[in-house]
Design a protein around this motif. Sequence first.
Motif, PDB file in Angstrom:
ATOM      1  N   GLU A  15       0.958  -1.335  -0.257  1.00 45.61           N
ATOM      2  CA  GLU A  15       0.146   0.044  -0.048  1.00 45.61           C
ATOM      3  C   GLU A  15       1.038   1.299   0.426  1.00 45.61           C
ATOM      4  OE1 GLU A  15      -2.858   0.485   3.755  1.00 45.61           O
ATOM      5  OE2 GLU A  15      -3.830   2.099   2.732  1.00 45.61           O
ATOM      6  N   GLY A  16       0.802   2.421  -0.905  1.00 41.92           N
ATOM      7  CA  GLY A  16       1.262   3.763  -0.780  1.00 41.92           C
ATOM      8  C   GLY A  16       2.078   3.630  -1.757  1.00 41.92           C
ATOM      9  N   LYS A  17       1.988   2.293  -1.894  1.00 36.70           N
ATOM     10  CA  LYS A  17       4.014   1.951  -3.724  1.00 36.70           C
ATOM     11  C   LYS A  17       2.503   2.818  -4.282  1.00 36.70           C
ATOM     12  CE  LYS A  17       6.547   1.473  -1.207  1.00 36.70           C
ATOM     13  NZ  LYS A  17       8.160   1.814  -0.735  1.00 36.70           N
ATOM     14  N   THR A  18       3.939   2.754  -5.556  1.00 33.48           N
ATOM     15  CA  THR A  18       3.222   2.831  -6.770  1.00 33.48           C
ATOM     16  C   THR A  18       3.066   1.523  -8.161  1.00 33.48           C
ATOM     17  OG1 THR A  18       3.665   4.929  -7.204  1.00 33.48           O
ATOM     18  CG2 THR A  18       2.729   3.897  -9.804  1.00 33.48           C
ATOM     19  N   ARG A  61      -5.549   9.691  -9.170  1.00 29.64           N
ATOM     20  CA  ARG A  61      -4.114   8.493  -9.472  1.00 29.64           C
ATOM     21  C   ARG A  61      -3.541   7.565 -10.272  1.00 29.64           C
ATOM     22  NH1 ARG A  61      -4.441   5.133  -5.760  1.00 29.64           N
ATOM     23  NH2 ARG A  61      -6.725   4.463  -5.806  1.00 29.64           N
ATOM     24  N   THR A  78      -0.694   5.287  -8.938  1.00 31.99           N
ATOM     25  CA  THR A  78       0.459   5.879  -7.486  1.00 31.99           C
ATOM     26  C   THR A  78      -1.087   6.279  -6.339  1.00 31.99           C
ATOM     27  OG1 THR A  78      -0.856   8.179  -7.893  1.00 31.99           O
ATOM     28  CG2 THR A  78       1.456   7.079  -9.127  1.00 31.99           C
ATOM     29  N   ALA A  79      -0.028   5.702  -5.260  1.00 31.59           N
ATOM     30  CA  ALA A  79      -0.522   6.188  -3.640  1.00 31.59           C
ATOM     31  C   ALA A  79      -1.465   4.447  -3.922  1.00 31.59           C
ATOM     32  CB  ALA A  79      -0.798   6.992  -3.592  1.00 31.59           C
ATOM     33  N   GLN A  81      -4.009   1.832  -3.356  1.00 28.46           N
ATOM     34  CA  GLN A  81      -4.634   1.879  -1.640  1.00 28.46           C
ATOM     35  C   GLN A  81      -4.906  -0.089  -1.666  1.00 28.46           C
ATOM     36  OE1 GLN A  81      -7.559   4.052  -2.032  1.00 28.46           O
ATOM     37  NE2 GLN A  81      -6.160   5.256  -1.982  1.00 28.46           N
TER      38      GLN A  81
END
Lengths: 111, 112
Positions: A15-18, A61, A78-79, A81
């Motif tokens: 989570e949070g990675k691209t 995103r 991106t980012a 979830q």
Amino acid sequence: SQKIEQNSEALNIQEGKTATLTCNYTNYSPAYLQWYRQDPGRGPVFLLLIRENEKEKRKERLKVTFDTTLKQSLFHITASQPADSATYLCALSSGTYKYIFGTGTRLKVLA
Amino acid sequence: EADIYQTPRYLVIGTGKKITLECSQTMGHDKMYWYQQDPGMELHLIHYSYGVNSTEKGDLSSESTVSRIRTEHFPLTLESARPSHTSQYLCASRRTENTEAFFGQGTRLTVV
């Protein structure tokens, strides 16, 4: 014959990675490339369309690139979830009714 | 939420039966499609319609038939179902060839 290749193996990211998904094609000159999201047991949902003369398209995103020289499209989230976990399909059209779909890449975003 | 509807969502039927899968859209789209998708596999186009009274077969050979008497309605019929017809059937519509496609929820057909 015309062929679209997407990573057949599932992509697991934190989570949070691209997340970056790849769509490669051969024996095809697409005028349009589309990305769809498909959840289990449901129909695909449209995300983005990019034309052959566009290099990049963004929506919130999501980002799509289209390289007609490499015959490749990259799809970035991106980012990421956990709610982004799904199968992502690319589809190509040469400008006619006929869209060829890839098999899709299953993305799993780990919390 | 897309205004395209498929019924039934799930169907279990015996070999040899005739079935019709329904697809309706309220967006006024001329282009409508039927796809067949097995688990983990790509979507295969089996039928296409340009508009009323216009239908064509897609890339994947199918024993099904379709009709397009009204813009909003694109039913698919199997005259005699077989176990090999077991699959998910997805209906879609789009305004033009190069705009987004809207998909229905799909009909999961099992022929026993």
